[in-house]
Scaffold this motif. Structure first.
Motif, PDB file in Angstrom:
ATOM      1  N   LEU A   1       3.823  12.727 -13.822  1.00  0.00           N
ATOM      2  CA  LEU A   1       4.106  12.350 -14.984  1.00  0.00           C
ATOM      3  C   LEU A   1       2.963  11.887 -15.952  1.00  0.00           C
ATOM      4  N   GLY A   2       1.795  12.170 -15.415  1.00  0.00           N
ATOM      5  CA  GLY A   2       0.479  11.924 -16.245  1.00  0.00           C
ATOM      6  C   GLY A   2       0.252  10.332 -16.512  1.00  0.00           C
ATOM      7  N   LEU A   3       0.707   9.463 -15.410  1.00  0.00           N
ATOM      8  CA  LEU A   3       0.403   8.181 -15.704  1.00  0.00           C
ATOM      9  C   LEU A   3      -0.518   7.227 -14.773  1.00  0.00           C
ATOM     10  N   LYS A   4      -0.935   6.102 -15.298  1.00  0.00           N
ATOM     11  CA  LYS A   4      -1.556   5.081 -14.409  1.00  0.00           C
ATOM     12  C   LYS A   4      -0.682   4.200 -13.846  1.00  0.00           C
ATOM     13  N   ILE A   5      -0.510   3.918 -12.780  1.00  0.00           N
ATOM     14  CA  ILE A   5       0.235   2.854 -12.170  1.00  0.00           C
ATOM     15  C   ILE A   5      -0.421   2.099 -11.216  1.00  0.00           C
ATOM     16  N   THR A   6       0.106   0.778 -11.417  1.00  0.00           N
ATOM     17  CA  THR A   6      -1.023  -0.225 -10.361  1.00  0.00           C
ATOM     18  C   THR A   6       0.097  -1.016  -9.905  1.00  0.00           C
ATOM     19  N   VAL A   7       0.102  -1.452  -8.761  1.00  0.00           N
ATOM     20  CA  VAL A   7       1.084  -2.556  -8.168  1.00  0.00           C
ATOM     21  C   VAL A   7       0.161  -3.687  -7.537  1.00  0.00           C
ATOM     22  N   GLN A   8       0.379  -4.841  -7.869  1.00  0.00           N
ATOM     23  CA  GLN A   8      -0.512  -6.080  -7.448  1.00  0.00           C
ATOM     24  C   GLN A   8       0.376  -6.979  -6.946  1.00  0.00           C
ATOM     25  N   HIS A   9      -0.056  -7.663  -5.915  1.00  0.00           N
ATOM     26  CA  HIS A   9       0.688  -9.046  -5.573  1.00  0.00           C
ATOM     27  C   HIS A   9       0.808  -9.950  -6.786  1.00  0.00           C
ATOM     28  N   GLU A  10       1.789 -10.591  -6.983  1.00  0.00           N
ATOM     29  CA  GLU A  10       1.947 -11.355  -7.824  1.00  0.00           C
ATOM     30  C   GLU A  10       0.682 -12.608  -7.937  1.00  0.00           C
ATOM     31  N   ASP A  11       0.546 -13.020  -6.716  1.00  0.00           N
ATOM     32  CA  ASP A  11      -0.742 -14.105  -6.667  1.00  0.00           C
ATOM     33  C   ASP A  11      -2.092 -13.506  -7.091  1.00  0.00           C
ATOM     34  N   ILE A  12      -2.324 -12.404  -6.757  1.00  0.00           N
ATOM     35  CA  ILE A  12      -3.513 -11.730  -7.125  1.00  0.00           C
ATOM     36  C   ILE A  12      -3.406 -11.487  -8.709  1.00  0.00           C
ATOM     37  N   PHE A  13      -2.315 -11.013  -9.307  1.00  0.00           N
ATOM     38  CA  PHE A  13      -2.352 -10.941 -10.705  1.00  0.00           C
ATOM     39  C   PHE A  13      -2.534 -12.009 -11.488  1.00  0.00           C
ATOM     40  N   ARG A  14      -1.814 -12.957 -11.086  1.00  0.00           N
ATOM     41  CA  ARG A  14      -2.087 -14.283 -11.784  1.00  0.00           C
ATOM     42  C   ARG A  14      -3.474 -15.056 -11.650  1.00  0.00           C
ATOM     43  N   TYR A  15      -4.070 -14.698 -10.397  1.00  0.00           N
ATOM     44  CA  TYR A  15      -5.445 -15.191 -10.178  1.00  0.00           C
ATOM     45  C   TYR A  15      -6.323 -14.469 -11.335  1.00  0.00           C
TER      46      TYR A  15
ATOM     47  N   ALA B   1       0.893  -1.058   0.091  1.00  0.00           N
ATOM     48  CA  ALA B   1       0.085   0.108  -0.271  1.00  0.00           C
ATOM     49  C   ALA B   1       0.966   1.321  -0.102  1.00  0.00           C
ATOM     50  N   GLY B   2       2.001   1.342   0.729  1.00  0.00           N
ATOM     51  CA  GLY B   2       2.896   2.437   0.871  1.00  0.00           C
ATOM     52  C   GLY B   2       3.464   2.615  -0.393  1.00  0.00           C
ATOM     53  N   LEU B   3       4.065   1.502  -1.170  1.00  0.00           N
ATOM     54  CA  LEU B   3       4.388   1.559  -2.549  1.00  0.00           C
ATOM     55  C   LEU B   3       3.602   2.151  -3.434  1.00  0.00           C
ATOM     56  N   GLN B   4       2.191   1.782  -3.292  1.00  0.00           N
ATOM     57  CA  GLN B   4       1.260   2.096  -4.293  1.00  0.00           C
ATOM     58  C   GLN B   4       1.125   3.868  -4.376  1.00  0.00           C
ATOM     59  N   GLU B   5       1.064   4.218  -3.111  1.00  0.00           N
ATOM     60  CA  GLU B   5       0.925   5.700  -2.755  1.00  0.00           C
ATOM     61  C   GLU B   5       2.106   6.482  -3.450  1.00  0.00           C
ATOM     62  N   LYS B   6       3.255   5.814  -3.461  1.00  0.00           N
ATOM     63  CA  LYS B   6       4.369   6.661  -3.836  1.00  0.00           C
ATOM     64  C   LYS B   6       4.410   6.461  -5.383  1.00  0.00           C
ATOM     65  N   LEU B   7       3.982   5.623  -5.955  1.00  0.00           N
ATOM     66  CA  LEU B   7       3.881   5.386  -7.306  1.00  0.00           C
ATOM     67  C   LEU B   7       2.927   6.187  -7.906  1.00  0.00           C
ATOM     68  N   ASN B   8       1.535   6.260  -7.025  1.00  0.00           N
ATOM     69  CA  ASN B   8       0.749   7.299  -7.369  1.00  0.00           C
ATOM     70  C   ASN B   8       1.222   8.736  -7.691  1.00  0.00           C
ATOM     71  N   ALA B   9       1.882   9.226  -6.717  1.00  0.00           N
ATOM     72  CA  ALA B   9       2.427  10.516  -6.686  1.00  0.00           C
ATOM     73  C   ALA B   9       3.196  10.750  -8.078  1.00  0.00           C
ATOM     74  N   ILE B  10       4.155   9.794  -8.344  1.00  0.00           N
ATOM     75  CA  ILE B  10       5.032   9.929  -9.534  1.00  0.00           C
ATOM     76  C   ILE B  10       3.960   9.829 -10.865  1.00  0.00           C
ATOM     77  N   GLY B  11       3.060   8.778 -10.496  1.00  0.00           N
ATOM     78  CA  GLY B  11       1.997   8.882 -11.686  1.00  0.00           C
ATOM     79  C   GLY B  11       1.214  10.181 -11.991  1.00  0.00           C
ATOM     80  N   GLU B  12       1.058  10.626 -10.936  1.00  0.00           N
ATOM     81  CA  GLU B  12       0.276  12.118 -11.237  1.00  0.00           C
ATOM     82  C   GLU B  12       1.126  13.054 -11.863  1.00  0.00           C
TER      83      GLU B  12
END
Length: 91
Positions: free
Chosen positions: A73-87, A60-71
């Motif tokens: 740079l005008g990007l949509k950045i998402t982080v998902q645990h590998e297991d959730i992504f695979r599912y 969650a903390g990493l997602q917040e920091k990536l959201n900040a750089i995403g805003e």
């Protein structure tokens, strides 16, 4: 505890995307294990397999920091645990 996650980056292509995202990952002790990127006309897409130590950096903390750089740079950045992504992307 070390966990693998999938980071996806989407947005209009511009200078500094890879540098900005990788800087945030490095500052949070997140290792990029694999990376793929492409530009489709004017759109930048990137997917990364990363490893993070959740004792140091929470997902969650990493997602917040990536959201900040995403805003910035005008990007949509998402982080998902590998297991959730695979599912979510199973056939």
């Amino acid at each position: 505890m070390r966990n693998r996650a999938i980071v996806t980056v989407l947005g209009k292509d511009r200078v500094g995307i890879v540098a900005g995202v990788s800087r945030v990952l490095a500052e949070n002790n997140v290792n990029i294990e694999d990376i793929s990127q492409t530009i489709m006309q004017d759109f930048f897409t990137m997917i990364m397999l990363v490893t993070l130590d959740e004792d140091q950096t929470s997902m969650a903390g990493l997602q917040e920091k990536l959201n900040a750089i995403g805003e910035e740079l005008g990007l949509k950045i998402t982080v998902q645990h590998e297991d959730i992504f695979r599912y979510m992307h199973r056939i």
